[in-house]
Scaffold this motif. Structure first.
Motif, PDB file in Angstrom:
ATOM      1  N   VAL A 183       0.865  -1.186   0.000  1.00 18.75           N
ATOM      2  CA  VAL A 183       0.000   0.000   0.000  1.00 18.75           C
ATOM      3  C   VAL A 183       0.898   1.232   0.000  1.00 18.75           C
ATOM      4  CG1 VAL A 183      -1.760   1.298   1.234  1.00 18.75           C
ATOM      5  CG2 VAL A 183      -1.845  -1.197   1.213  1.00 18.75           C
ATOM      6  N   GLN A 184       0.740   2.069  -1.007  1.00 12.97           N
ATOM      7  CA  GLN A 184       1.489   3.320  -1.075  1.00 12.97           C
ATOM      8  C   GLN A 184       0.529   4.471  -0.772  1.00 12.97           C
ATOM      9  OE1 GLN A 184       3.227   3.323  -4.986  1.00 12.97           O
ATOM     10  NE2 GLN A 184       4.840   1.874  -4.431  1.00 12.97           N
ATOM     11  N   TYR A 185       0.952   5.360   0.135  1.00 13.93           N
ATOM     12  CA  TYR A 185       0.060   6.421   0.588  1.00 13.93           C
ATOM     13  C   TYR A 185       0.851   7.683   0.919  1.00 13.93           C
ATOM     14  CZ  TYR A 185       1.702   5.315   5.318  1.00 13.93           C
ATOM     15  OH  TYR A 185       2.487   5.118   6.430  1.00 13.93           O
ATOM     16  N   ARG A 186       0.117   8.779   1.100  1.00 12.21           N
ATOM     17  CA  ARG A 186       0.705  10.065   1.501  1.00 12.21           C
ATOM     18  C   ARG A 186      -0.118  10.643   2.655  1.00 12.21           C
ATOM     19  NH1 ARG A 186       4.105  12.055  -2.684  1.00 12.21           N
ATOM     20  NH2 ARG A 186       3.852  10.885  -4.630  1.00 12.21           N
ATOM     21  N   ILE A 187       0.527  11.497   3.406  1.00  8.34           N
ATOM     22  CA  ILE A 187      -0.175  12.223   4.472  1.00  8.34           C
ATOM     23  C   ILE A 187      -0.824  13.445   3.834  1.00  8.34           C
ATOM     24  CG2 ILE A 187       0.059  13.423   6.666  1.00  8.34           C
ATOM     25  CD1 ILE A 187       2.498  11.661   7.235  1.00  8.34           C
ATOM     26  N   ASP A 188      -2.140  13.426   3.761  1.00 11.83           N
ATOM     27  CA  ASP A 188      -2.875  14.473   3.061  1.00 11.83           C
ATOM     28  C   ASP A 188      -3.250  15.634   3.981  1.00 11.83           C
ATOM     29  OD1 ASP A 188      -4.144  15.425   0.653  1.00 11.83           O
ATOM     30  OD2 ASP A 188      -6.062  14.979   1.607  1.00 11.83           O
ATOM     31  N   ASP A 189      -3.549  15.329   5.224  1.00 16.81           N
ATOM     32  CA  ASP A 189      -3.942  16.361   6.197  1.00 16.81           C
ATOM     33  C   ASP A 189      -3.137  16.137   7.473  1.00 16.81           C
ATOM     34  OD1 ASP A 189      -5.169  18.032   8.069  1.00 16.81           O
ATOM     35  OD2 ASP A 189      -7.139  17.816   7.143  1.00 16.81           O
ATOM     36  N   PRO A 190      -2.060  16.907   7.704  1.00 16.31           N
ATOM     37  CA  PRO A 190      -1.209  16.677   8.884  1.00 16.31           C
ATOM     38  C   PRO A 190      -1.960  16.830  10.210  1.00 16.31           C
ATOM     39  CG  PRO A 190      -0.119  18.117   7.300  1.00 16.31           C
ATOM     40  CD  PRO A 190      -1.534  17.975   6.843  1.00 16.31           C
ATOM     41  N   LYS A 191      -2.910  17.749  10.261  1.00 21.38           N
ATOM     42  CA  LYS A 191      -3.641  17.965  11.506  1.00 21.38           C
ATOM     43  C   LYS A 191      -4.451  16.726  11.877  1.00 21.38           C
ATOM     44  CE  LYS A 191      -6.938  21.115  13.700  1.00 21.38           C
ATOM     45  NZ  LYS A 191      -7.808  22.315  13.509  1.00 21.38           N
ATOM     46  N   LYS A 192      -5.199  16.177  10.916  1.00 24.34           N
ATOM     47  CA  LYS A 192      -5.958  14.954  11.193  1.00 24.34           C
ATOM     48  C   LYS A 192      -5.034  13.787  11.481  1.00 24.34           C
ATOM     49  CE  LYS A 192     -10.021  16.110   8.393  1.00 24.34           C
ATOM     50  NZ  LYS A 192     -10.852  15.700   7.231  1.00 24.34           N
ATOM     51  N   PHE A 193      -3.913  13.717  10.778  1.00 26.81           N
ATOM     52  CA  PHE A 193      -2.978  12.620  10.952  1.00 26.81           C
ATOM     53  C   PHE A 193      -2.441  12.576  12.375  1.00 26.81           C
ATOM     54  CE2 PHE A 193       1.397  10.970  10.765  1.00 26.81           C
ATOM     55  CZ  PHE A 193       1.166   9.713  10.239  1.00 26.81           C
ATOM     56  N   LEU A 194      -2.218  13.736  12.983  1.00 28.09           N
ATOM     57  CA  LEU A 194      -1.625  13.781  14.327  1.00 28.09           C
ATOM     58  C   LEU A 194      -2.644  13.746  15.457  1.00 28.09           C
ATOM     59  CD1 LEU A 194       1.244  16.401  13.824  1.00 28.09           C
ATOM     60  CD2 LEU A 194       1.446  13.916  13.949  1.00 28.09           C
ATOM     61  N   PHE A 195      -3.856  14.291  15.216  1.00 31.25           N
ATOM     62  CA  PHE A 195      -4.756  14.518  16.345  1.00 31.25           C
ATOM     63  C   PHE A 195      -6.088  13.771  16.272  1.00 31.25           C
ATOM     64  CE2 PHE A 195      -2.326  18.564  15.737  1.00 31.25           C
ATOM     65  CZ  PHE A 195      -1.469  18.385  16.807  1.00 31.25           C
ATOM     66  N   GLU A 196      -6.482  13.289  15.114  1.00 30.14           N
ATOM     67  CA  GLU A 196      -7.800  12.661  15.011  1.00 30.14           C
ATOM     68  C   GLU A 196      -7.779  11.176  15.350  1.00 30.14           C
ATOM     69  OE1 GLU A 196     -10.652  14.081  14.538  1.00 30.14           O
ATOM     70  OE2 GLU A 196      -9.850  16.095  14.219  1.00 30.14           O
ATOM     71  N   VAL A 197      -6.711  10.476  14.983  1.00 28.52           N
ATOM     72  CA  VAL A 197      -6.631   9.026  15.189  1.00 28.52           C
ATOM     73  C   VAL A 197      -5.321   8.703  15.896  1.00 28.52           C
ATOM     74  CG1 VAL A 197      -6.572   6.764  14.060  1.00 28.52           C
ATOM     75  CG2 VAL A 197      -8.016   8.572  13.137  1.00 28.52           C
ATOM     76  N   MET A 207      -8.347   9.910   9.043  1.00 25.67           N
ATOM     77  CA  MET A 207      -6.950   9.575   9.310  1.00 25.67           C
ATOM     78  C   MET A 207      -5.990  10.561   8.670  1.00 25.67           C
ATOM     79  SD  MET A 207      -7.422   5.466   8.659  1.00 25.67           S
ATOM     80  CE  MET A 207      -5.684   5.113   8.675  1.00 25.67           C
ATOM     81  N   GLY A 208      -6.483  11.388   7.742  1.00 26.90           N
ATOM     82  CA  GLY A 208      -5.610  12.365   7.088  1.00 26.90           C
ATOM     83  C   GLY A 208      -4.675  11.741   6.068  1.00 26.90           C
ATOM     84  N   LEU A 209      -5.035  10.591   5.500  1.00 27.27           N
ATOM     85  CA  LEU A 209      -4.186   9.888   4.548  1.00 27.27           C
ATOM     86  C   LEU A 209      -4.858   9.826   3.183  1.00 27.27           C
ATOM     87  CD1 LEU A 209      -3.062   6.869   6.775  1.00 27.27           C
ATOM     88  CD2 LEU A 209      -1.847   9.007   6.387  1.00 27.27           C
ATOM     89  N   ARG A 210      -4.042   9.797   2.138  1.00 30.10           N
ATOM     90  CA  ARG A 210      -4.525   9.580   0.775  1.00 30.10           C
ATOM     91  C   ARG A 210      -3.825   8.351   0.206  1.00 30.10           C
ATOM     92  NH1 ARG A 210      -2.563  13.676  -1.682  1.00 30.10           N
ATOM     93  NH2 ARG A 210      -1.046  12.695  -3.072  1.00 30.10           N
ATOM     94  N   ILE A 211      -4.616   7.353  -0.155  1.00 23.42           N
ATOM     95  CA  ILE A 211      -4.061   6.111  -0.692  1.00 23.42           C
ATOM     96  C   ILE A 211      -3.760   6.325  -2.172  1.00 23.42           C
ATOM     97  CG2 ILE A 211      -4.369   3.626  -0.883  1.00 23.42           C
ATOM     98  CD1 ILE A 211      -4.494   4.677   1.962  1.00 23.42           C
ATOM     99  N   ASP A 212      -2.503   6.154  -2.547  1.00 26.73           N
ATOM    100  CA  ASP A 212      -2.099   6.339  -3.945  1.00 26.73           C
ATOM    101  C   ASP A 212      -2.215   5.062  -4.771  1.00 26.73           C
ATOM    102  OD1 ASP A 212      -1.530   8.993  -3.544  1.00 26.73           O
ATOM    103  OD2 ASP A 212       0.592   8.652  -3.107  1.00 26.73           O
ATOM    104  N   GLN A 213      -1.831   3.945  -4.199  1.00 31.46           N
ATOM    105  CA  GLN A 213      -1.798   2.711  -4.983  1.00 31.46           C
ATOM    106  C   GLN A 213      -1.835   1.502  -4.069  1.00 31.46           C
ATOM    107  OE1 GLN A 213       1.742   2.182  -7.321  1.00 31.46           O
ATOM    108  NE2 GLN A 213       0.815   0.743  -8.736  1.00 31.46           N
TER     109      GLN A 213
END
Length: 317
Positions: free
Chosen positions: A115-129, A181-187
Motif C-alpha cells: 500500500v502506497q500512501y501520503r499524508i494528506d492532512d497533517p492535523k488529522k494525521f496527528l490529532f484525530e486518530v 486519518m488524514g491519509l490519501r491512498i495512492d496505490q
C-alpha cells in the motif's frame, strides 16, 4: 563563586548561555518535503511550510515534522531491508498470518501486497486518530480479506489482480476518509500470491496445465488466423472470376443478339441481297479452312478421279 572570578562575571556567563540555548531552541528548519505542525501548550496552533522558522522557547511551542510530500508505503507478507518506518514492515506478532486468506471458493492463498500512501492532512494525521499508520495496516488487511473473499482462487492469482487492486484502493480510501486519518491512498499493488506450502506442488501442476492450455489455444488461433484469411481470399478471387466470366458471356450474348437483329432488319429490307452477302461472307470464312477444294457447276453430274487432289499440298502448283 568560581576561583579567580567575580560573582558578576559568573552570572553574566549563565545569562549568556541561557540566552544562547533559548535562541537556539527557538529556531527550527522544515525540510522541503514536509510541513511543521506547531503546538502551543499542547494545542494545535499552526502549520509552517518548508524553510527557517522561529517558535516560542521553553517548550511553549512544540513542533512535529510531517513528511506530506513523501510517498510512504506499507508491506504485507514481506519486508524491505533497511526500512526506517516501523509501520512499513509486517508486525512481528502476526508474521505471515496477515497474508493467509480464504477465497470465495473456499481455497487458501498467501497474498502479499503493498500500500502506497501520503499524508494528506497533517492535523488529522496527528490529532484525530491514535497511531494512524498502524490503523492503516488494520484497515488494509481487513479490506484485502474482504476483496479476496469475494473471488475465486483463479481470479485472485490470474485474471482478477487488477480488479482486486482497484477495488481495494477505493475501499481503503473510503475507510481512511471515514476515520479522518488524514491519509490519501495512492496505490494498492498485489505482489506474490501463492497457495499454502502443503498444496503448492499440486497447484504448480495445475498452473502448468493452464499455461499449456493457453499455449495450445494461442497456437490454434495462430493457425486459424493464417489459414482462414487465405481461404477467404481465394473465395473472393473465385467469386470475382465467376462474376467476370458471367458479365463476359452476357455481353457476348447481347452483342450476338444485337448483331442478329441488325442483320434481320437488313434482310427484311432486301432479302436477296442480304442472302447473297451472307453466303459470300460465310464462304470467305469457311473456304480458307478447307485443304482440298473441288469447284463444280450446277450441270456436273459426277467427277472422275483423274487427279489425286488430296495429295496436293497447299501452295503447290
Amino acid at each position: 563563586m568560581l576561583p579567580g572570578g567575580s560573582p558578576s562575571n559568573f552570572f553574566i556567563i549563565i545569562i549568556i548561555t541561557s540566552l544562547s540555548i533559548t535562541i537556539w531552541s527557538s529556531i527550527y528548519t522544515v525540510p522541503s518535503d514536509s510541513v511543521a505542525v506547531v503546538q502551543r501548550f499542547g494545542k494545535f496552533s499552526s502549520l509552517e511550510h518548508p524553510g527557517l522558522h522561529f517558535k516560542l522557547p521553553l517548550s511553549i511551542d512544540n513542533t512535529t515534522i510531517v513528511p506530506v510530500k513523501r510517498q510512504l508505503k506499507q508491506e504485507f507478507g514481506f519486508s524491505t531491508l533497511g526500512a526506517g518506518d516501523p509501520h512499513q514492515m509486517p508486525r512481528l506478532s502476526q508474521g505471515l498470518k496477515e497474508t493467509q486468506m480464504v477465497t470465495g471458493d473456499l481455497n487458501a492463498a498467501l497474498v502479499e501486497w503493498v500500500v502506497q500512501y501520503r499524508i494528506d492532512d497533517p492535523k488529522k494525521f496527528l490529532f484525530e486518530v491514535r497511531e494512524p499508520a498502524e490503523t492503516l495496516r488494520y484497515v488494509s488487511e481487513s479490506v484485502m480479506r474482504e476483496v479476496v473473499g469475494d473471488r475465486t482462487v483463479d481470479e485472485v492469482i490470474t485474471i482478477g489482480r487488477q480488479e482486486i487492486e482497484s477495488e481495494a484502493l477505493i475501499k481503503m480510501q473510503a475507510l481512511s476518509s471515514k476515520y479522518a486519518m488524514g491519509l490519501r491512498i495512492d496505490q494498492v499493488q498485489l505482489k506474490n500470491i501463492n497457495p499454502p506450502e502443503p498444496v503448492q506442488a499440486s497447484f504448480n501442476e495445475v498452473n502448468q496445465a493452464q499455461q499449456e492450455k493457453e499455449k495450445l489455444i494461442n497456437e490454434a488461433r495462430r493457425d486459424y488466423n493464417k489459414v482462414i484469411p487465405l481461404a477467404l481470399g481465394e473465395k473472393d478471387q473465385r467469386i470475382r472470376e465467376a462474376d467476370g466470366y458471367r458479365l463476359k458471356r452476357i455481353n457476348e450474348a447481347r452483342g450476338d443478339a444485337d448483331r442478329f437483329n441488325a442483320l434481320y432488319l437488313e434482310y427484311i429490307k432486301a432479302p436477296e441481297v442480304t442472302t447473297r452477302r451472307i453466303y459470300i461472307e460465310t464462304m470467305q470464312l469457311v473456304l480458307p479452312t478447307i485443304r482440298s477444294k473441288i469447284i463444280i457447276d450446277e450441270n456436273t453430274t459426277h467427277i472422275l478421279p483423274l487427279l489425286h487432289l488430296g495429295d496436293i499440298k497447299m501452295g503447290d502448283k
